[in-house]
Design a protein around this motif. Structure first.
Motif, PDB file in Angstrom:
ATOM      1  N   ALA A 122       0.935  -1.089   0.199  1.00 17.43           N
ATOM      2  CA  ALA A 122      -0.046  -0.171   0.028  1.00 17.43           C
ATOM      3  C   ALA A 122       0.922   1.312   0.166  1.00 17.43           C
ATOM      4  O   ALA A 122       2.218   1.263   0.376  1.00 17.43           O
ATOM      5  CB  ALA A 122      -0.874  -0.035   1.336  1.00 17.43           C
ATOM      6  N   ASN A 123       0.123   2.246  -0.354  1.00 17.68           N
ATOM      7  CA  ASN A 123       0.810   3.618  -0.390  1.00 17.68           C
ATOM      8  C   ASN A 123       0.009   4.713   0.497  1.00 17.68           C
ATOM      9  O   ASN A 123      -0.949   5.034   0.003  1.00 17.68           O
ATOM     10  CB  ASN A 123       1.169   3.971  -1.864  1.00 17.68           C
ATOM     11  N   SER A 124       0.452   4.774   1.612  1.00 17.29           N
ATOM     12  CA  SER A 124      -0.186   5.825   2.557  1.00 17.29           C
ATOM     13  C   SER A 124       0.565   7.226   2.827  1.00 17.29           C
ATOM     14  O   SER A 124       0.295   8.021   1.952  1.00 17.29           O
ATOM     15  CB  SER A 124      -0.516   5.152   3.855  1.00 17.29           C
ATOM     16  N   SER A 125       1.575   7.173   3.649  1.00 18.65           N
ATOM     17  CA  SER A 125       2.434   8.232   3.675  1.00 18.65           C
ATOM     18  C   SER A 125       3.941   7.805   2.805  1.00 18.65           C
ATOM     19  O   SER A 125       4.619   8.695   2.543  1.00 18.65           O
ATOM     20  CB  SER A 125       2.779   8.407   5.067  1.00 18.65           C
ATOM     21  N   ALA A 126       4.024   6.237   2.493  1.00 17.37           N
ATOM     22  CA  ALA A 126       5.157   5.952   1.558  1.00 17.37           C
ATOM     23  C   ALA A 126       4.582   4.371   1.294  1.00 17.37           C
ATOM     24  O   ALA A 126       3.802   3.970   1.745  1.00 17.37           O
ATOM     25  CB  ALA A 126       6.372   6.063   2.406  1.00 17.37           C
ATOM     26  N   LEU A 127       5.872   3.756   0.642  1.00 15.36           N
ATOM     27  CA  LEU A 127       5.292   2.281   0.456  1.00 15.36           C
ATOM     28  C   LEU A 127       5.117   1.706   1.879  1.00 15.36           C
ATOM     29  O   LEU A 127       6.075   1.796   2.758  1.00 15.36           O
ATOM     30  CB  LEU A 127       6.433   1.842  -0.590  1.00 15.36           C
ATOM     31  N   LYS A 128       4.246   0.781   1.876  1.00 13.60           N
ATOM     32  CA  LYS A 128       4.271  -0.173   3.049  1.00 13.60           C
ATOM     33  C   LYS A 128       3.761  -1.440   2.718  1.00 13.60           C
ATOM     34  O   LYS A 128       3.131  -1.762   1.833  1.00 13.60           O
ATOM     35  CB  LYS A 128       3.408   0.569   4.404  1.00 13.60           C
ATOM     36  N   VAL A 129       4.074  -2.483   3.576  1.00 13.10           N
ATOM     37  CA  VAL A 129       3.434  -3.841   3.433  1.00 13.10           C
ATOM     38  C   VAL A 129       2.457  -4.145   4.484  1.00 13.10           C
ATOM     39  O   VAL A 129       2.863  -3.581   5.732  1.00 13.10           O
ATOM     40  CB  VAL A 129       4.713  -4.897   3.272  1.00 13.10           C
ATOM     41  N   GLY A 130       1.378  -4.761   4.278  1.00 15.30           N
ATOM     42  CA  GLY A 130       0.516  -5.081   5.306  1.00 15.30           C
ATOM     43  C   GLY A 130      -0.273  -6.462   5.135  1.00 15.30           C
ATOM     44  O   GLY A 130       0.068  -6.886   4.087  1.00 15.30           O
ATOM     45  N   ILE A 131      -1.070  -6.874   6.228  1.00 17.25           N
ATOM     46  CA  ILE A 131      -1.829  -7.963   5.920  1.00 17.25           C
ATOM     47  C   ILE A 131      -3.275  -7.564   6.488  1.00 17.25           C
ATOM     48  O   ILE A 131      -3.333  -6.659   7.268  1.00 17.25           O
ATOM     49  CB  ILE A 131      -1.331  -8.884   6.719  1.00 17.25           C
ATOM     50  N   THR A 132      -4.405  -8.609   6.040  1.00 16.68           N
ATOM     51  CA  THR A 132      -5.536  -8.195   6.390  1.00 16.68           C
ATOM     52  C   THR A 132      -6.334  -9.458   6.182  1.00 16.68           C
ATOM     53  O   THR A 132      -5.832 -10.207   5.093  1.00 16.68           O
ATOM     54  CB  THR A 132      -6.116  -6.860   5.980  1.00 16.68           C
ATOM     55  N   ARG A 133      -7.443  -9.837   6.676  1.00 12.97           N
ATOM     56  CA  ARG A 133      -8.533 -11.035   6.296  1.00 12.97           C
ATOM     57  C   ARG A 133      -8.850 -10.653   4.763  1.00 12.97           C
ATOM     58  O   ARG A 133      -9.100  -9.371   4.479  1.00 12.97           O
ATOM     59  CB  ARG A 133      -9.449 -11.118   7.373  1.00 12.97           C
ATOM     60  N   LEU A 134      -9.091 -11.593   4.176  1.00 11.42           N
ATOM     61  CA  LEU A 134      -9.672 -11.371   3.009  1.00 11.42           C
ATOM     62  C   LEU A 134     -10.904 -10.440   2.896  1.00 11.42           C
ATOM     63  O   LEU A 134     -11.155  -9.648   2.069  1.00 11.42           O
ATOM     64  CB  LEU A 134      -9.949 -13.110   2.431  1.00 11.42           C
ATOM     65  N   GLY A 135     -12.003 -10.787   3.904  1.00  6.72           N
ATOM     66  CA  GLY A 135     -13.013 -10.212   3.809  1.00  6.72           C
ATOM     67  C   GLY A 135     -13.042  -8.693   4.308  1.00  6.72           C
ATOM     68  O   GLY A 135     -13.943  -7.804   4.228  1.00  6.72           O
ATOM     69  N   GLN A 136     -11.806  -8.182   4.682  1.00  7.13           N
ATOM     70  CA  GLN A 136     -11.580  -6.839   5.138  1.00  7.13           C
ATOM     71  C   GLN A 136     -10.788  -5.953   4.053  1.00  7.13           C
ATOM     72  O   GLN A 136     -10.598  -4.734   4.295  1.00  7.13           O
ATOM     73  CB  GLN A 136     -10.499  -6.748   6.084  1.00  7.13           C
ATOM     74  N   MET A 137     -11.003  -6.449   2.922  1.00  3.66           N
ATOM     75  CA  MET A 137     -10.575  -5.569   1.632  1.00  3.66           C
ATOM     76  C   MET A 137     -11.829  -4.935   1.327  1.00  3.66           C
ATOM     77  O   MET A 137     -12.830  -5.667   1.119  1.00  3.66           O
ATOM     78  CB  MET A 137      -9.785  -6.278   0.778  1.00  3.66           C
ATOM     79  N   PRO A 138     -11.756  -3.559   0.928  1.00  2.00           N
ATOM     80  CA  PRO A 138     -10.771  -2.592   1.050  1.00  2.00           C
ATOM     81  C   PRO A 138     -10.747  -1.841   2.429  1.00  2.00           C
ATOM     82  O   PRO A 138     -10.091  -0.920   2.491  1.00  2.00           O
ATOM     83  CB  PRO A 138     -10.921  -1.600   0.002  1.00  2.00           C
ATOM     84  N   THR A 139     -11.697  -2.455   3.434  1.00  4.88           N
ATOM     85  CA  THR A 139     -11.675  -1.558   4.740  1.00  4.88           C
ATOM     86  C   THR A 139     -10.432  -1.455   5.264  1.00  4.88           C
ATOM     87  O   THR A 139     -10.111  -0.069   5.614  1.00  4.88           O
ATOM     88  CB  THR A 139     -12.418  -2.341   5.529  1.00  4.88           C
ATOM     89  N   ARG A 140      -9.354  -2.217   5.310  1.00 11.46           N
ATOM     90  CA  ARG A 140      -8.159  -1.978   5.951  1.00 11.46           C
ATOM     91  C   ARG A 140      -7.501  -0.969   5.508  1.00 11.46           C
ATOM     92  O   ARG A 140      -6.871  -0.017   6.007  1.00 11.46           O
ATOM     93  CB  ARG A 140      -7.269  -3.285   5.858  1.00 11.46           C
ATOM     94  N   TRP A 141      -7.449  -0.843   3.950  1.00 11.22           N
ATOM     95  CA  TRP A 141      -6.359   0.037   3.498  1.00 11.22           C
ATOM     96  C   TRP A 141      -7.463   1.524   3.521  1.00 11.22           C
ATOM     97  O   TRP A 141      -6.439   2.529   3.628  1.00 11.22           O
ATOM     98  CB  TRP A 141      -6.801  -0.220   1.824  1.00 11.22           C
ATOM     99  N   LEU A 142      -8.615   1.771   3.541  1.00 11.56           N
ATOM    100  CA  LEU A 142      -9.098   2.819   3.679  1.00 11.56           C
ATOM    101  C   LEU A 142      -9.150   3.368   5.083  1.00 11.56           C
ATOM    102  O   LEU A 142      -8.764   4.799   5.209  1.00 11.56           O
ATOM    103  CB  LEU A 142     -10.700   2.751   3.297  1.00 11.56           C
ATOM    104  N   ASP A 143      -9.290   2.559   6.148  1.00 17.10           N
ATOM    105  CA  ASP A 143      -8.838   2.909   7.546  1.00 17.10           C
ATOM    106  C   ASP A 143      -7.290   3.354   7.808  1.00 17.10           C
ATOM    107  O   ASP A 143      -7.095   4.291   8.558  1.00 17.10           O
ATOM    108  CB  ASP A 143      -8.976   1.704   8.472  1.00 17.10           C
TER     109      ASP A 143
END
Length: 290
Positions: A122-143
């Motif tokens: 993801a690119n928020s303040s800069a490039l990052k790696v993260g994880i989330t449950r399948l059902g939490q896309m795109p919620t995790r990214w938006l949060d």
């Protein structure tokens, strides 16, 4: 208009989704307030005056009891110490200890930890790696206020996703700088190109982790590379970013006011400062738009 209730993190959703140049999904982000587990339209719009008042009461979002202090985003101390959702492995999934027989709640592990997870860039303040449950896309990214995101792997458990996140974390940050997030849009990145470079670089280590987890016959902890995923781009409702970041604190100032300049992640951006709505999960608040 005034709304009152126990605060939860805002619900973010997508509108006006389109595909650009056959490589990117692009969408606008919209928000709903969650009070007392019910969803409400925001009682204000960009450019309007907003007032948020904490009544002085806090309720545990797990047991519902009144508490003097909130732990782990909305829990009383007893639930904080006993609920699996408050364990350290939620913040550091690579430390999951279910296989050691010490999980706080067996049912939680089956419902959450042994569900399909996504490893993403993801690119928020800069490039990052993260994880989330399948059902939490795109919620995790938006949060997190990501302006770009790309799923790169689908795996069979939270601990496995955490191992991969830690591995990629030797090259890519796994944290978001919230101050940079609220100062403007991150410089666009070619996430597909970055993904391909990382997969090639870490191929031997990925195979080693795959071999280790394939020995667990109780759960299907496989690793699937996602080669056909499109990158996502998100446009947040922000008219103006602040030049300097000042953070509002309801514990110190129970009533805050300001003109709404934008919403990004879980932050309301006011001309008087920013407030992280998720931080006040469990707080009873009144919120008004003028």
């Amino acid at each position: 208009m005034e709304l009152q209730g126990i605060c939860h993190k805002m619900r973010a959703g997508l509108t006006d989704i389109s595909v650009t140049d056959h490589q990117t999904h692009k969408a606008n982000v919209e928000y709903k307030l969650i009070l007392d587990q019910s969803e409400f339209d925001l009682p204000f719009a960009l450019g309007q005056e907003v007032e948020i008042e904490w009544t002085g009461k806090i309720y545990c979002i797990s047991c519902g009891n009144k508490t003097n202090k909130s732990f782990s985003q909305g829990h009383c101390f007893k639930c904080f110490k006993t609920k699996a959702s408050c364990d350290m492995c939620i913040m550091k999934p690579e430390t999951c200890h279910y296989h050691l027989g010490t999980c706080r709640e067996d049912s939680f592990a089956h419902d959450v930890c042994f569900q399909p997870h996504i490893v993403y860039l993801a690119n928020s303040s800069a490039l990052k790696v993260g994880i989330t449950r399948l059902g939490q896309m795109p919620t995790r990214w938006l949060d997190q206020g990501a302006t770009q995101a790309l799923p790169i792997m689908k795996v069979g458990s939270r601990r496995l996703s955490g191992q991969l996140e830690t591995m990629f974390g030797t090259q890519v940050a796994d944290k978001t700088d919230w101050r940079k997030l609220l100062k403007g849009e991150a410089e666009p990145l070619n996430l597909v190109e970055i993904k391909n470079q990382l997969i090639e670089e870490f191929a031997p280590k990925i195979q080693s982790i795959r071999d280790e987890f394939s020995q667990n016959l109780e759960f299907n902890e496989n690793i699937e590379l996602l080669d056909n995923e499109l990158a996502r781009e998100f446009i947040y409702p922000v008219e103006q970013y602040p030049e300097k970041i000042k953070s509002h604190n309801l514990d110190k100032t129970p009533t805050i006011r300001g003109k709404l300049q934008g919403i990004k992640g879980q932050y309301l951006i006011l001309d008087t400062g920013v407030i992280n709505i998720r931080k006040y999960t469990g707080y009873e608040i009144k919120i008004r738009g003028e």
